[in-house]
Scaffold this motif. Sequence first.
Motif, PDB file in Angstrom:
ATOM      1  N   VAL A   1       0.871  -1.176   0.000  1.00  0.00           N
ATOM      2  CA  VAL A   1       0.000   0.000   0.000  1.00  0.00           C
ATOM      3  C   VAL A   1       0.904   1.221   0.000  1.00  0.00           C
ATOM      4  CG1 VAL A   1      -1.771   1.292   1.233  1.00  0.00           C
ATOM      5  CG2 VAL A   1      -1.832  -1.215   1.239  1.00  0.00           C
ATOM      6  N   PHE A   2       0.756   2.077  -0.996  1.00  0.00           N
ATOM      7  CA  PHE A   2       1.684   3.185  -1.207  1.00  0.00           C
ATOM      8  C   PHE A   2       0.986   4.532  -0.983  1.00  0.00           C
ATOM      9  CE2 PHE A   2       2.825  -0.434  -3.824  1.00  0.00           C
ATOM     10  CZ  PHE A   2       4.139  -0.660  -3.432  1.00  0.00           C
ATOM     11  N   ILE A   3       1.692   5.423  -0.294  1.00  0.00           N
ATOM     12  CA  ILE A   3       1.139   6.737   0.028  1.00  0.00           C
ATOM     13  C   ILE A   3       1.432   7.712  -1.110  1.00  0.00           C
ATOM     14  CG2 ILE A   3       1.198   8.638   1.686  1.00  0.00           C
ATOM     15  CD1 ILE A   3       2.230   6.570   3.765  1.00  0.00           C
ATOM     16  N   SER A   4       0.385   8.321  -1.653  1.00  0.00           N
ATOM     17  CA  SER A   4       0.573   9.236  -2.787  1.00  0.00           C
ATOM     18  C   SER A   4       0.133  10.657  -2.473  1.00  0.00           C
ATOM     19  CB  SER A   4      -0.190   8.724  -4.017  1.00  0.00           C
ATOM     20  OG  SER A   4      -1.577   8.798  -3.797  1.00  0.00           O
ATOM     21  N   GLY A   5      -0.320  10.903  -1.260  1.00  0.00           N
ATOM     22  CA  GLY A   5      -0.749  12.244  -0.885  1.00  0.00           C
ATOM     23  C   GLY A   5      -1.188  12.241   0.565  1.00  0.00           C
ATOM     24  N   LEU A   6      -1.734  13.343   1.023  1.00  0.00           N
ATOM     25  CA  LEU A   6      -2.191  13.452   2.395  1.00  0.00           C
ATOM     26  C   LEU A   6      -3.390  12.521   2.612  1.00  0.00           C
ATOM     27  CD1 LEU A   6      -1.816  14.909   5.112  1.00  0.00           C
ATOM     28  CD2 LEU A   6      -3.458  16.626   4.315  1.00  0.00           C
ATOM     29  N   CYS A   7      -3.142  11.423   3.341  1.00  0.00           N
ATOM     30  CA  CYS A   7      -4.182  10.424   3.609  1.00  0.00           C
ATOM     31  C   CYS A   7      -4.744   9.819   2.322  1.00  0.00           C
ATOM     32  CB  CYS A   7      -5.318  11.008   4.449  1.00  0.00           C
ATOM     33  SG  CYS A   7      -4.879  11.235   6.175  1.00  0.00           S
ATOM     34  N   VAL A   8      -3.925   9.734   1.276  1.00  0.00           N
ATOM     35  CA  VAL A   8      -4.329   9.099   0.021  1.00  0.00           C
ATOM     36  C   VAL A   8      -3.373   7.943  -0.258  1.00  0.00           C
ATOM     37  CG1 VAL A   8      -4.674   9.370  -2.458  1.00  0.00           C
ATOM     38  CG2 VAL A   8      -5.225  11.265  -0.911  1.00  0.00           C
ATOM     39  N   VAL A   9      -3.929   6.757  -0.498  1.00  0.00           N
ATOM     40  CA  VAL A   9      -3.088   5.581  -0.720  1.00  0.00           C
ATOM     41  C   VAL A   9      -3.474   4.871  -2.012  1.00  0.00           C
ATOM     42  CG1 VAL A   9      -2.652   5.218   1.738  1.00  0.00           C
ATOM     43  CG2 VAL A   9      -4.598   4.072   0.635  1.00  0.00           C
ATOM     44  N   LYS A  10      -2.541   4.060  -2.493  1.00  0.00           N
ATOM     45  CA  LYS A  10      -2.749   3.249  -3.692  1.00  0.00           C
ATOM     46  C   LYS A  10      -2.325   1.821  -3.392  1.00  0.00           C
ATOM     47  CE  LYS A  10      -3.193   7.131  -6.267  1.00  0.00           C
ATOM     48  NZ  LYS A  10      -4.238   7.487  -7.233  1.00  0.00           N
ATOM     49  N   VAL A  11      -3.167   0.867  -3.737  1.00  0.00           N
ATOM     50  CA  VAL A  11      -2.812  -0.543  -3.600  1.00  0.00           C
ATOM     51  C   VAL A  11      -2.059  -0.964  -4.863  1.00  0.00           C
ATOM     52  CG1 VAL A  11      -3.664  -2.901  -3.328  1.00  0.00           C
ATOM     53  CG2 VAL A  11      -4.817  -1.006  -2.172  1.00  0.00           C
ATOM     54  N   GLY A  12      -0.899  -1.587  -4.682  1.00  0.00           N
ATOM     55  CA  GLY A  12      -0.090  -1.981  -5.831  1.00  0.00           C
ATOM     56  C   GLY A  12       0.505  -3.357  -5.679  1.00  0.00           C
ATOM     57  N   ASP A  13       1.493  -3.639  -6.510  1.00  0.00           N
ATOM     58  CA  ASP A  13       2.204  -4.919  -6.571  1.00  0.00           C
ATOM     59  C   ASP A  13       1.245  -6.084  -6.787  1.00  0.00           C
ATOM     60  OD1 ASP A  13       4.020  -6.972  -6.529  1.00  0.00           O
ATOM     61  OD2 ASP A  13       5.141  -6.191  -4.830  1.00  0.00           O
ATOM     62  N   PHE A  14       0.871  -6.278  -8.041  1.00  0.00           N
ATOM     63  CA  PHE A  14      -0.066  -7.339  -8.412  1.00  0.00           C
ATOM     64  C   PHE A  14       0.662  -8.581  -8.929  1.00  0.00           C
ATOM     65  CE2 PHE A  14      -2.399  -3.412  -8.444  1.00  0.00           C
ATOM     66  CZ  PHE A  14      -3.637  -3.753  -7.913  1.00  0.00           C
ATOM     67  N   GLY A  15       1.898  -8.775  -8.457  1.00  0.00           N
ATOM     68  CA  GLY A  15       2.704  -9.899  -8.921  1.00  0.00           C
ATOM     69  C   GLY A  15       2.131 -11.261  -8.592  1.00  0.00           C
ATOM     70  N   PHE A  16       1.343 -11.371  -7.504  1.00  0.00           N
ATOM     71  CA  PHE A  16       0.745 -12.645  -7.123  1.00  0.00           C
ATOM     72  C   PHE A  16      -0.745 -12.694  -7.447  1.00  0.00           C
ATOM     73  CE2 PHE A  16       4.280 -13.029  -3.834  1.00  0.00           C
ATOM     74  CZ  PHE A  16       4.964 -13.999  -4.572  1.00  0.00           C
ATOM     75  N   SER A  17      -1.244 -11.696  -8.132  1.00  0.00           N
ATOM     76  CA  SER A  17      -2.675 -11.642  -8.425  1.00  0.00           C
ATOM     77  C   SER A  17      -3.063 -12.709  -9.442  1.00  0.00           C
ATOM     78  CB  SER A  17      -3.053 -10.257  -8.964  1.00  0.00           C
ATOM     79  OG  SER A  17      -2.462 -10.029 -10.232  1.00  0.00           O
ATOM     80  N   THR A  18      -4.345 -13.012  -9.446  1.00  0.00           N
ATOM     81  CA  THR A  18      -4.864 -13.957 -10.427  1.00  0.00           C
ATOM     82  C   THR A  18      -6.301 -13.583 -10.748  1.00  0.00           C
ATOM     83  OG1 THR A  18      -5.117 -16.311 -10.957  1.00  0.00           O
ATOM     84  CG2 THR A  18      -5.787 -15.627  -8.751  1.00  0.00           C
ATOM     85  N   CYS A  19      -6.765 -14.047 -11.882  1.00  0.00           N
ATOM     86  CA  CYS A  19      -8.146 -13.800 -12.289  1.00  0.00           C
ATOM     87  C   CYS A  19      -8.967 -15.044 -11.954  1.00  0.00           C
ATOM     88  CB  CYS A  19      -8.209 -13.501 -13.787  1.00  0.00           C
ATOM     89  SG  CYS A  19      -9.867 -13.047 -14.362  1.00  0.00           S
ATOM     90  N   ALA A  20      -9.933 -14.872 -11.075  1.00  0.00           N
ATOM     91  CA  ALA A  20     -10.747 -16.011 -10.649  1.00  0.00           C
ATOM     92  C   ALA A  20     -12.095 -15.521 -10.152  1.00  0.00           C
ATOM     93  CB  ALA A  20     -10.040 -16.785  -9.538  1.00  0.00           C
ATOM     94  N   SER A  21     -13.140 -16.287 -10.411  1.00  0.00           N
ATOM     95  CA  SER A  21     -14.468 -15.938  -9.914  1.00  0.00           C
ATOM     96  C   SER A  21     -14.547 -16.232  -8.423  1.00  0.00           C
ATOM     97  CB  SER A  21     -15.540 -16.741 -10.664  1.00  0.00           C
ATOM     98  OG  SER A  21     -15.328 -18.135 -10.483  1.00  0.00           O
ATOM     99  N   PHE A  22     -15.629 -15.828  -7.809  1.00  0.00           N
ATOM    100  CA  PHE A  22     -15.750 -15.912  -6.353  1.00  0.00           C
ATOM    101  C   PHE A  22     -15.611 -17.353  -5.839  1.00  0.00           C
ATOM    102  CE2 PHE A  22     -17.949 -16.171  -2.313  1.00  0.00           C
ATOM    103  CZ  PHE A  22     -17.508 -15.037  -1.653  1.00  0.00           C
ATOM    104  N   ASP A  23     -16.147 -18.319  -6.597  1.00  0.00           N
ATOM    105  CA  ASP A  23     -16.161 -19.696  -6.119  1.00  0.00           C
ATOM    106  C   ASP A  23     -15.104 -20.583  -6.777  1.00  0.00           C
ATOM    107  OD1 ASP A  23     -17.283 -19.613  -8.600  1.00  0.00           O
ATOM    108  OD2 ASP A  23     -19.068 -20.783  -8.103  1.00  0.00           O
ATOM    109  N   THR A  24     -14.098 -19.953  -7.419  1.00  0.00           N
ATOM    110  CA  THR A  24     -13.029 -20.733  -8.055  1.00  0.00           C
ATOM    111  C   THR A  24     -12.049 -21.236  -7.002  1.00  0.00           C
ATOM    112  OG1 THR A  24     -13.175 -19.471 -10.109  1.00  0.00           O
ATOM    113  CG2 THR A  24     -11.142 -20.692  -9.721  1.00  0.00           C
ATOM    114  N   ALA A  25     -11.785 -22.537  -7.011  1.00  0.00           N
ATOM    115  CA  ALA A  25     -10.852 -23.126  -6.049  1.00  0.00           C
ATOM    116  C   ALA A  25      -9.414 -22.839  -6.477  1.00  0.00           C
ATOM    117  CB  ALA A  25     -11.081 -24.631  -5.947  1.00  0.00           C
ATOM    118  N   LEU A  26      -8.619 -22.271  -5.562  1.00  0.00           N
ATOM    119  CA  LEU A  26      -7.213 -21.968  -5.821  1.00  0.00           C
ATOM    120  C   LEU A  26      -6.341 -22.827  -4.902  1.00  0.00           C
ATOM    121  CD1 LEU A  26      -7.525 -18.065  -5.917  1.00  0.00           C
ATOM    122  CD2 LEU A  26      -7.479 -19.630  -7.868  1.00  0.00           C
ATOM    123  N   THR A  27      -5.133 -23.127  -5.351  1.00  0.00           N
ATOM    124  CA  THR A  27      -4.267 -24.006  -4.556  1.00  0.00           C
ATOM    125  C   THR A  27      -2.874 -23.452  -4.307  1.00  0.00           C
ATOM    126  OG1 THR A  27      -3.610 -25.168  -6.598  1.00  0.00           O
ATOM    127  CG2 THR A  27      -5.453 -26.100  -5.342  1.00  0.00           C
TER     128      THR A  27
END
Length: 399
Positions: free
Chosen positions: A179-205
Amino acid sequence: MTTDSPVTKAVAQIENTKLKVQTPYEKVCDNINNDEGYAQDLAQGKRIGFYSLREDLGSGNFSRVKMGVHTLTKDKVAVKIYNKLKLDAKTQRFLSREISSMEKLHHPNTVRLYEVIETFSKLYLIMEFANGGELSSKISTEGKLSQKTTKRIFCQIVAALDHMHKKNIIHRDLKAENVFISGLCVVKVGDFGFSTCASFDTALTTFCGSPPYAAPELFKDDYYLGPYVDIWALGILLYFMVTGVMPFRAETVGKLKKSILNGLYIMPDFLPDNCKYLIRKILQLIPKNRFTLEQIKRCKWLQGETFPLDEASCNTHPPNIDLCNEEELEARCCLEELGVPLDNGTNTTMDVRSKITGTYRIVLHRKQKEKSELDINLLQNEASYTRKKNTKSKVCTIL
């Protein structure tokens, strides 16, 4: 001497050459192709494409991040650099998912991807620059955040995560370091290196992320559901923000695993009851018992807080000029002033690996942030005026 003589034509050609002035875009392209200094900077890792590379911002297992400056627009960016020669097949898949995830996200509290540049040995992700550094560093240095600050930042992270899940993107590495700070009380979520595309009920391992933020189900030899894992990490992050320490701590991963599976942690007395309640409802050992993002938004502790909405514009390439909104039109005008060639129709050949697309996205995002800041200031001024007006009215009534 006739106007058609060879000498006259030569003189006219020289005069026309003198009169022709290169646009800023043409100058940069000319330097890239012909300037020896640029070639040296490229060889020394000081420049790539339209970007000059500056100081290091951080490093990971497979990459390092530098600050960069766009030569034309002068905007600062973050440049994530991968050494392709050191990437195995698994890491390459993660990298492909990272790019794919960032391309789909359009939210004011997620880090933007502007451009991808690839050479024989390196891959460069040109991203939004957050000048305040990591949230983890701020808390480690200054201690726990105030309730007011935590609420504002937490709402932004919740909104960003909600946006991801609606796009079927699971982050899988949500933590204060990402979570990166970009301003006064403003943040950005980053680093999607472990992200994946999956529906709510998709089983991941695949086990992903940092052990202190890992949900109990990740330590079991079974599948897990992505959204529940992200929500657990959200609860750990909230605890860290309001206390300055992690709820589950141990000297070894084995002891940490046992602590998480037991679900035992200390809740400090100084926390408000409704904040304690929220943390407990998120950090439930059984995934389906955890609060959903909608329940988190409606909890008492966050009453009166606002959750940033998705970006209205999702045009990541210069659209047809007749279909531009205000910010897109301003971005096009800015690029035209720099001499950047734009197609008046929709240029479907432009993608994330285009320097024109990268330049457009950077300028468009700047315009969007400027408008957002203006809207916030207007709302604050209006609220201030309303308070003053109400105060005067009450005084008059008393008199």
